[in-house]
Design a protein around this motif. Structure first.
Motif, PDB file in Angstrom:
ATOM      1  N   UNK A 111     -86.933 -31.085  71.998  1.00 57.80           N
ATOM      2  CA  UNK A 111     -87.792 -30.915  73.177  1.00 57.80           C
ATOM      3  C   UNK A 111     -89.116 -30.234  72.836  1.00 57.80           C
ATOM      4  N   UNK A 112     -89.251 -29.781  71.590  1.00 51.16           N
ATOM      5  CA  UNK A 112     -90.444 -29.092  71.096  1.00 51.16           C
ATOM      6  C   UNK A 112     -90.701 -27.774  71.834  1.00 51.16           C
ATOM      7  N   UNK A 113     -89.606 -27.073  72.143  1.00 43.42           N
ATOM      8  CA  UNK A 113     -89.719 -25.752  72.768  1.00 43.42           C
ATOM      9  C   UNK A 113     -89.456 -24.694  71.703  1.00 43.42           C
ATOM     10  N   UNK A 114     -90.508 -24.167  71.125  1.00 42.76           N
ATOM     11  CA  UNK A 114     -90.373 -23.204  70.035  1.00 42.76           C
ATOM     12  C   UNK A 114     -89.690 -21.925  70.498  1.00 42.76           C
ATOM     13  N   UNK A 115     -90.013 -21.443  71.696  1.00 45.31           N
ATOM     14  CA  UNK A 115     -89.416 -20.208  72.193  1.00 45.31           C
ATOM     15  C   UNK A 115     -87.896 -20.321  72.214  1.00 45.31           C
ATOM     16  N   UNK A 116     -87.380 -21.357  72.872  1.00 53.25           N
ATOM     17  CA  UNK A 116     -85.935 -21.502  72.997  1.00 53.25           C
ATOM     18  C   UNK A 116     -85.297 -21.812  71.649  1.00 53.25           C
ATOM     19  N   UNK A 117     -85.914 -22.678  70.858  1.00 56.61           N
ATOM     20  CA  UNK A 117     -85.369 -23.022  69.541  1.00 56.61           C
ATOM     21  C   UNK A 117     -85.275 -21.784  68.660  1.00 56.61           C
ATOM     22  N   UNK A 118     -86.299 -20.942  68.679  1.00 54.46           N
ATOM     23  CA  UNK A 118     -86.274 -19.709  67.875  1.00 54.46           C
ATOM     24  C   UNK A 118     -85.172 -18.778  68.359  1.00 54.46           C
ATOM     25  N   UNK A 119     -84.992 -18.670  69.659  1.00 53.74           N
ATOM     26  CA  UNK A 119     -83.949 -17.807  70.210  1.00 53.74           C
ATOM     27  C   UNK A 119     -82.559 -18.239  69.775  1.00 53.74           C
ATOM     28  N   UNK A 120     -82.255 -19.527  69.937  1.00 52.30           N
ATOM     29  CA  UNK A 120     -80.890 -19.955  69.643  1.00 52.30           C
ATOM     30  C   UNK A 120     -80.630 -20.072  68.139  1.00 52.30           C
ATOM     31  N   UNK A 121     -81.651 -20.365  67.349  1.00 48.00           N
ATOM     32  CA  UNK A 121     -81.467 -20.341  65.890  1.00 48.00           C
ATOM     33  C   UNK A 121     -81.208 -18.908  65.433  1.00 48.00           C
ATOM     34  N   UNK A 122     -81.949 -17.967  65.986  1.00 50.93           N
ATOM     35  CA  UNK A 122     -81.756 -16.538  65.694  1.00 50.93           C
ATOM     36  C   UNK A 122     -80.354 -16.109  66.127  1.00 50.93           C
TER      37      UNK A 122
END
Length: 192
Positions: free
Chosen positions: A78-89
Motif C-alpha cells: 500500500x506504500x504506507x511507510x508509517x504502518x510498514x515501519x511500525x509492524x516491521x519493528x
C-alpha cells in the motif's frame, strides 16, 4: 508533519483498555502517534486496540511474527511507510530475525521463507493494493498451505492493516524515533 496532532497521554482516555494501551507501548517501546491521534475520536482508540488484539497480538493460528510480517507486506504494498515501519519493528520485537524482515521483498528466492509463508505474504501483497485486482490466484496459493481458520486470520490482518494504511497516509502520521531508526536498517522501508 501530521495533519492533526496526537493527544498528550494525560488527555487520552483509553477507559477499560488503559492497561492494554500501556502494554502495547511497553511492547514497542514508544508512544505510537497514530493511536494518540485516533484518541481524539471518542471510542476509536478502544476499537483500534481491540482490532490489534484480535488480528496481530497474542495467540492465534499463525505465529505472531508471521502476522506482523503479513501486516508489513500489506502496508509495503500500500506504500504506507508509517504502518510498514511500525509492524516491521513490532515483528523484530516479537522475535523475528532482522535478516528475514530485510528479505521480505525477495521472499520468493530467499531460503529464509517457507512456501507457506511466501503464499501468505503474496496474498498480503495483492490484498494491500488499492484497487486490489484479481486476488484469486494468491488466495488459492495460500489455501494450498493453510486451513480455513488460518486463512481467516491472514485476511483479517490484511484487512485491519488496510484501515491503518489509509489512516496513516491520510493523516500523514509522524514516524516516531524508534521505528524511524529501525527503518534505516531495512532497504525496503526507505521508500518515500
Amino acid at each position: 508533519m501530521a495533519r492533526i496532532a496526537p493527544l498528550n497521554p494525560a488527555d487520552t482516555d483509553a477507559g477499560d483498555n488503559a492497561a492494554e494501551l500501556q502494554a502495547l507501548i511497553d511492547f514497542v517501546g514508544y508512544r505510537p502517534n497514530a493511536l494518540f491521534t485516533m484518541a481524539r475520536r471518542p471510542g476509536l482508540l478502544n476499537a483500534v486496540l481491540a482490532l490489534v488484539r484480535s488480528t496481530v497480538r497474542g495467540p492465534g493460528q499463525l505465529p505472531e511474527t508471521l502476522r506482523f510480517l503479513i501486516a508489513a507486506e500489506a502496508s509495503r504494498s500500500a506504500r504506507c511507510r508509517y504502518t510498514a515501519a511500525h509492524v516491521a519493528h513490532a515483528a523484530a520485537h516479537a522475535g523475528m530475525a532482522l535478516e528475514k524482515i530485510i528479505a521480505l521483498p525477495d521472499r520468493a528466492t530467499s531460503p529464509l521463507f517457507s512456501a507457506a509463508e511466501c503464499a501468505a505474504l503474496d496474498l498480503a501483497a495483492v490484498g494491500g493494493l488499492s484497487p486490489m485486482g484479481d486476488t484469486g490466484p494468491a488466495f488459492a496459493a495460500a489455501a494450498a498451505h493453510y486451513d480455513t481458520a488460518s486463512l481467516h486470520e491472514i485476511v483479517a490482518v490484511i484487512a485491519a492493516f488496510g484501515w491503518f494504511n489509509r489512516w496513516n497516509c491520510l493523516m500523514q502520521s509522524d514516524l516516531e524515533a524508534e521505528p524511524a531508526a529501525f527503518a534505516e536498517q531495512i532497504p525496503w522501508l526507505k521508500m518515500g
